[in-house]
Design a protein around this motif. Sequence first.
Motif, PDB file in Angstrom:
ATOM      1  N   CYS A 102       0.912  -1.220  -0.193  1.00 49.67           N
ATOM      2  CA  CYS A 102       0.057   0.063  -0.118  1.00 49.67           C
ATOM      3  C   CYS A 102       0.937   1.200  -0.032  1.00 49.67           C
ATOM      4  O   CYS A 102       1.100   1.680   1.097  1.00 49.67           O
ATOM      5  N   ALA A 103       1.672   1.786  -1.126  1.00 46.95           N
ATOM      6  CA  ALA A 103       2.624   2.396  -0.965  1.00 46.95           C
ATOM      7  C   ALA A 103       2.406   3.945  -1.146  1.00 46.95           C
ATOM      8  O   ALA A 103       3.170   4.685  -0.881  1.00 46.95           O
ATOM      9  N   ALA A 104       1.247   4.322  -1.754  1.00 41.72           N
ATOM     10  CA  ALA A 104       1.066   5.826  -2.070  1.00 41.72           C
ATOM     11  C   ALA A 104       0.662   6.374  -0.726  1.00 41.72           C
ATOM     12  O   ALA A 104      -0.049   5.769  -0.030  1.00 41.72           O
ATOM     13  N   PRO A 105       0.982   7.898  -0.782  1.00 38.68           N
ATOM     14  CA  PRO A 105       1.764   8.740  -1.659  1.00 38.68           C
ATOM     15  C   PRO A 105       3.285   8.244  -1.534  1.00 38.68           C
ATOM     16  O   PRO A 105       3.926   9.012  -2.487  1.00 38.68           O
ATOM     17  N   GLY A 106       3.738   7.776  -0.706  1.00 38.66           N
ATOM     18  CA  GLY A 106       5.151   7.145  -0.787  1.00 38.66           C
ATOM     19  C   GLY A 106       6.184   7.648   0.115  1.00 38.66           C
ATOM     20  O   GLY A 106       7.625   7.137  -0.198  1.00 38.66           O
ATOM     21  N   ALA A 107       6.079   8.105   1.092  1.00 35.61           N
ATOM     22  CA  ALA A 107       7.042   8.624   2.012  1.00 35.61           C
ATOM     23  C   ALA A 107       8.105   7.310   2.676  1.00 35.61           C
ATOM     24  O   ALA A 107       9.003   7.395   2.702  1.00 35.61           O
ATOM     25  N   LYS A 108       7.139   6.177   2.879  1.00 30.76           N
ATOM     26  CA  LYS A 108       7.850   4.975   3.543  1.00 30.76           C
ATOM     27  C   LYS A 108       8.745   4.516   2.447  1.00 30.76           C
ATOM     28  O   LYS A 108       9.705   3.976   2.556  1.00 30.76           O
ATOM     29  N   LEU A 109       8.136   4.522   1.206  1.00 38.45           N
ATOM     30  CA  LEU A 109       8.767   3.784   0.060  1.00 38.45           C
ATOM     31  C   LEU A 109      10.082   4.489  -0.480  1.00 38.45           C
ATOM     32  O   LEU A 109      11.313   3.875  -0.445  1.00 38.45           O
ATOM     33  N   ASP A 164      -0.425   0.251  -5.141  1.00 41.02           N
ATOM     34  CA  ASP A 164      -1.411   0.923  -4.921  1.00 41.02           C
ATOM     35  C   ASP A 164      -2.567   0.703  -5.792  1.00 41.02           C
ATOM     36  O   ASP A 164      -2.450   0.588  -6.876  1.00 41.02           O
ATOM     37  N   VAL A 165      -3.757   0.820  -5.129  1.00 40.65           N
ATOM     38  CA  VAL A 165      -4.872   0.554  -6.105  1.00 40.65           C
ATOM     39  C   VAL A 165      -5.363   1.850  -6.484  1.00 40.65           C
ATOM     40  O   VAL A 165      -6.086   1.969  -7.321  1.00 40.65           O
ATOM     41  N   SER A 166      -4.657   2.959  -5.957  1.00 40.20           N
ATOM     42  CA  SER A 166      -5.233   4.417  -6.204  1.00 40.20           C
ATOM     43  C   SER A 166      -4.399   4.754  -7.560  1.00 40.20           C
ATOM     44  O   SER A 166      -3.179   5.162  -6.974  1.00 40.20           O
ATOM     45  N   VAL A 183      -0.039  -0.081 -10.405  1.00 38.49           N
ATOM     46  CA  VAL A 183      -1.518   0.162  -9.948  1.00 38.49           C
ATOM     47  C   VAL A 183      -2.007  -1.161  -9.770  1.00 38.49           C
ATOM     48  O   VAL A 183      -2.185  -2.073 -10.790  1.00 38.49           O
ATOM     49  N   ALA A 184      -2.658  -1.862  -8.594  1.00 38.40           N
ATOM     50  CA  ALA A 184      -3.317  -2.941  -8.425  1.00 38.40           C
ATOM     51  C   ALA A 184      -3.682  -3.216  -7.277  1.00 38.40           C
ATOM     52  O   ALA A 184      -3.558  -2.464  -6.438  1.00 38.40           O
ATOM     53  N   ASP A 185      -4.659  -4.158  -7.218  1.00 37.08           N
ATOM     54  CA  ASP A 185      -5.036  -4.710  -6.054  1.00 37.08           C
ATOM     55  C   ASP A 185      -4.054  -5.530  -5.236  1.00 37.08           C
ATOM     56  O   ASP A 185      -3.781  -6.523  -5.630  1.00 37.08           O
ATOM     57  N   ASP A 199       1.465  -1.606   4.711  1.00 39.51           N
ATOM     58  CA  ASP A 199       1.011  -0.274   5.615  1.00 39.51           C
ATOM     59  C   ASP A 199      -0.374   0.074   5.333  1.00 39.51           C
ATOM     60  O   ASP A 199      -0.841   0.834   4.364  1.00 39.51           O
ATOM     61  N   ALA A 200      -1.390  -0.819   5.749  1.00 38.52           N
ATOM     62  CA  ALA A 200      -2.903  -0.938   5.463  1.00 38.52           C
ATOM     63  C   ALA A 200      -3.517   0.320   5.296  1.00 38.52           C
ATOM     64  O   ALA A 200      -3.473   1.136   6.385  1.00 38.52           O
ATOM     65  N   GLU A 201      -4.620   0.304   4.627  1.00 38.48           N
ATOM     66  CA  GLU A 201      -5.510   1.345   4.426  1.00 38.48           C
ATOM     67  C   GLU A 201      -6.378   1.181   5.696  1.00 38.48           C
ATOM     68  O   GLU A 201      -6.621   0.060   6.028  1.00 38.48           O
ATOM     69  N   LYS A 209      -6.938  -9.587   4.400  1.00 35.23           N
ATOM     70  CA  LYS A 209      -6.533  -9.868   2.774  1.00 35.23           C
ATOM     71  C   LYS A 209      -5.100  -9.555   2.450  1.00 35.23           C
ATOM     72  O   LYS A 209      -4.536 -10.014   1.714  1.00 35.23           O
ATOM     73  N   LEU A 210      -4.998  -8.083   2.702  1.00 32.77           N
ATOM     74  CA  LEU A 210      -3.542  -7.541   2.168  1.00 32.77           C
ATOM     75  C   LEU A 210      -2.514  -8.155   3.043  1.00 32.77           C
ATOM     76  O   LEU A 210      -1.437  -8.679   2.454  1.00 32.77           O
ATOM     77  N   LEU A 211      -2.635  -8.632   4.297  1.00 32.50           N
ATOM     78  CA  LEU A 211      -1.775  -9.289   5.009  1.00 32.50           C
ATOM     79  C   LEU A 211      -1.432 -10.517   4.727  1.00 32.50           C
ATOM     80  O   LEU A 211      -0.151 -10.828   4.573  1.00 32.50           O
TER      81      LEU A 211
HETATM   82  C1  LIG Z   1      -2.120   4.256   4.890  1.00 31.44           C
HETATM   83  S1  LIG Z   1      -1.904   4.708   3.142  1.00 31.44           S
HETATM   84  C2  LIG Z   1      -0.272   4.409   2.587  1.00 31.44           C
HETATM   85  C3  LIG Z   1       0.654   5.221   2.691  1.00 31.44           C
HETATM   86  C4  LIG Z   1       2.117   4.948   2.156  1.00 31.44           C
HETATM   87  N1  LIG Z   1       2.426   3.819   2.887  1.00 31.44           N
HETATM   88  C5  LIG Z   1       2.971   6.088   2.609  1.00 31.44           C
HETATM   89  O1  LIG Z   1       3.842   6.020   3.314  1.00 31.44           O
HETATM   90  O2  LIG Z   1       2.896   7.018   2.028  1.00 31.44           O
HETATM   91  C6  LIG Z   1      -3.074   3.329   2.424  1.00 31.44           C
HETATM   92  C7  LIG Z   1      -3.036   2.997   1.091  1.00 31.44           C
HETATM   93  O3  LIG Z   1      -3.629   1.975   0.833  1.00 31.44           O
HETATM   94  C8  LIG Z   1      -4.243   1.924  -0.541  1.00 31.44           C
HETATM   95  N2  LIG Z   1      -5.090   0.893  -0.928  1.00 31.44           N
HETATM   96  C9  LIG Z   1      -6.494   0.725  -0.452  1.00 31.44           C
HETATM   97  N3  LIG Z   1      -6.885  -0.370  -0.700  1.00 31.44           N
HETATM   98  C10 LIG Z   1      -5.784  -1.115  -1.453  1.00 31.44           C
HETATM   99  C11 LIG Z   1      -5.790  -2.275  -2.141  1.00 31.44           C
HETATM  100  N4  LIG Z   1      -6.857  -2.975  -2.040  1.00 31.44           N
HETATM  101  N5  LIG Z   1      -4.618  -2.724  -2.649  1.00 31.44           N
HETATM  102  C12 LIG Z   1      -3.474  -1.788  -2.532  1.00 31.44           C
HETATM  103  N6  LIG Z   1      -3.590  -0.610  -2.107  1.00 31.44           N
HETATM  104  C13 LIG Z   1      -4.790  -0.092  -1.392  1.00 31.44           C
HETATM  105  C14 LIG Z   1      -4.898   3.381  -0.547  1.00 31.44           C
HETATM  106  O4  LIG Z   1      -4.996   3.839  -1.706  1.00 31.44           O
HETATM  107  C15 LIG Z   1      -3.673   4.104   0.202  1.00 31.44           C
HETATM  108  O5  LIG Z   1      -2.780   4.915  -0.670  1.00 31.44           O
END
Ligand SMILES: C[S@@+](CC[C@H](N)C(=O)[O-])C[C@H]1O[C@@H](n2cnc3c(N)ncnc32)[C@H](O)[C@@H]1O
Length: 392
Positions: A113-120, A137-139, A163-165, A265-267, A307-309
């Motif tokens: 769950c990478a976006a917006p990406g500071a941890k990445l 990231d899904v978004s 971009v993926a689930d 880093d889950a939603e 599911k993400l985990l």
């Molecule tokens: C807590 S934020 C992540 C912050 C990011 N790790 C950072 O350090 O900037 C959670 C992210 O999970 C993404 N997300 C939600 N559902 C998702 C899914 N099914 N697969 C992948 N990413 C998903 C959201 O779009 C959101 O960007």
Amino acid sequence: MDGAPGAPLPREFLDFLGENGLDPSIYAAGDCVPRYVRVKPGGESCLRELEGELACEPETVDWLPGFYSLPPRVQIAGTRAYREGKLYGIDAASGAAVSALSVSEGDHVLDLCAAPGAKLCMMLDALGDLGSVTGVDVSEHRLAACRTMLQKYAIGDRCRLFVADGTMFSVIPARVHSYKSCESMTNEEVQTFQEWTSRRPWKERKRAARARQSATSKPRLGFENPEIIFYGKHSGVIGLTKDDLYRTVSDNELLNCGYDKVLVDAECTHDGSIRHIQKFEQWGWETLQQRVLNAERTDNLTLLQLKLLINGFRLLKVGGTLVYSTCSLTVAQNEDVVERFIKENATAVLQEIDAAASWPCKSGRIPKTLRFDPSTSQTSGLFVAKFTKVSL
Ligand SMILES: C[S@@+](CC[C@H](N)C(=O)[O-])C[C@H]1O[C@@H](n2cnc3c(N)ncnc32)[C@H](O)[C@@H]1O
């Protein structure tokens, strides 16, 4: 409820905290939680200039190398160091979650769950001259912001973004492809990925636009085909065919060739993030009801988190490390998810986070898990759990 700064939290939110066994006093520290920045390795000389521009001295965060704290309401966007890509804003608790993963040179890392990406960005800095980071990231628009960050900070060389689930993502680490790609390169007829450019050939742009159009007519979640939207020079993508890049392997093979490190880093409901909660003063407290407090949304979220985990762990090699984090402080999105996960995954073992001995956090309800809460940590709220995969 008026929107004045410092206004008391709304009754609904207090009820939400009560239902989740959270003490509202942790939000009392809200106005005092510092702003944190991370200075890119080698960029420390910018600190003196920063001090002059902001008229305050950045203070070293003793327990987290490369991190500095600034007064809560300081804006860094106008500073030269920020414009020149020498530092970025990232909360110290988020930095701790990355640090718990212990990324080292040569690792192949997955950020699910990478976006917006500071941890990445922080993980890419730890890689050195080997290894790779795969961000998912899904978004699409949030991941595009992540790509902009990679370009601004000039750290995208070993990174690829999809971009993926994340609950279904299956692309294998770069090192597995590179072995295969040597064979496929002999066939000159096969189209391979060329150096990435933001200016795509006309045909490719047309194809992408068509794909986007058909994607908007379908629900985005649940889609199975990941779309690569960025890859660096040394990310292992150049020279691969599409078939090679998207080749999947069996779960058994993944035990040996999976990722070395995975961050999930889950939603979440973001209720631990004091800055996020404060934003509802402007957005209107009624949107808090829809976006944070809604019980149905929370139930769906806990399932998504699990599911993400599970998928992140599936993609981890034996002996690898996975960190699960959320910026919620509810037990439902943290310890309960961890408990269900461990129950269903016999090869998952919780690990002590050694560095945490000097961190200003508390133990979670499950031993070895950690909680940063704003009042005691002076950071944004965060839950962290670290696992390893053992073979049976
Ligand atoms: C807590 S934020 C992540 C912050 C990011 N790790 C950072 O350090 O900037 C959670 C992210 O999970 C993404 N997300 C939600 N559902 C998702 C899914 N099914 N697969 C992948 N990413 C998903 C959201 O779009 C959101 O960007």
